[in-house]
Write a protein that holds these residues in place. Structure first.
Motif, PDB file in Angstrom:
ATOM      1  N   UNK A  11       0.849  -1.191   0.000  1.00  0.00           N
ATOM      2  CA  UNK A  11       0.000   0.000   0.000  1.00  0.00           C
ATOM      3  C   UNK A  11       0.886   1.242   0.000  1.00  0.00           C
ATOM      4  N   UNK A  12       0.628   2.184  -0.900  1.00  0.00           N
ATOM      5  CA  UNK A  12       1.470   3.381  -0.961  1.00  0.00           C
ATOM      6  C   UNK A  12       1.171   4.402   0.139  1.00  0.00           C
ATOM      7  N   UNK A  13       0.117   4.188   0.929  1.00  0.00           N
ATOM      8  CA  UNK A  13      -0.228   5.119   2.000  1.00  0.00           C
ATOM      9  C   UNK A  13       0.772   4.988   3.157  1.00  0.00           C
ATOM     10  N   UNK A  14       0.898   6.049   3.936  1.00  0.00           N
ATOM     11  CA  UNK A  14       1.840   6.099   5.050  1.00  0.00           C
ATOM     12  C   UNK A  14       1.152   5.673   6.339  1.00  0.00           C
ATOM     13  N   UNK A  15       1.856   4.912   7.152  1.00  0.00           N
ATOM     14  CA  UNK A  15       1.345   4.403   8.421  1.00  0.00           C
ATOM     15  C   UNK A  15       2.116   5.083   9.544  1.00  0.00           C
ATOM     16  N   UNK A  16       1.399   5.474  10.592  1.00  0.00           N
ATOM     17  CA  UNK A  16       2.012   6.125  11.753  1.00  0.00           C
ATOM     18  C   UNK A  16       1.856   5.221  12.964  1.00  0.00           C
ATOM     19  N   UNK A  17       2.984   4.894  13.598  1.00  0.00           N
ATOM     20  CA  UNK A  17       2.991   4.086  14.814  1.00  0.00           C
ATOM     21  C   UNK A  17       3.842   4.789  15.869  1.00  0.00           C
ATOM     22  N   UNK A  18       3.362   4.742  17.106  1.00  0.00           N
ATOM     23  CA  UNK A  18       4.090   5.329  18.228  1.00  0.00           C
ATOM     24  C   UNK A  18       4.223   4.261  19.300  1.00  0.00           C
TER      25      UNK A  18
END
Length: 65
Positions: A11-18
């Motif tokens: 998937x070209x979308x960006x994922x944010x993890x903290x």
């Protein structure tokens, strides 16, 4: 605290993890169109709720080392 913004090969979308100092991982439900938008979402949440936004109910114990 560790903040990761990444894309997968699927998937070209960006994922944010903290990940907080207790090892609790927070993954945002909606992907982002750009890495800068993901970072802005992180900054906005910290400005609004502080770093406590990334603490879970079990995170009252000592941080892992």
């Amino acid at each position: 605290m560790s903040v990761e913004i990444y894309r997968t090969a699927i998937d070209p979308a960006w994922i944010l993890e903290v990940e907080n100092e207790f090892g609790t991982l927070t993954t945002f439900n909606e992907p982002f169109l750009a890495d800068g938008l993901a970072w802005r979402a992180f900054e906005d949440l910290v400005a609004e709720r502080g770093l406590a936004a990334f603490l879970g109910p079990k995170d009252k114990r000592k941080p892992r080392r």
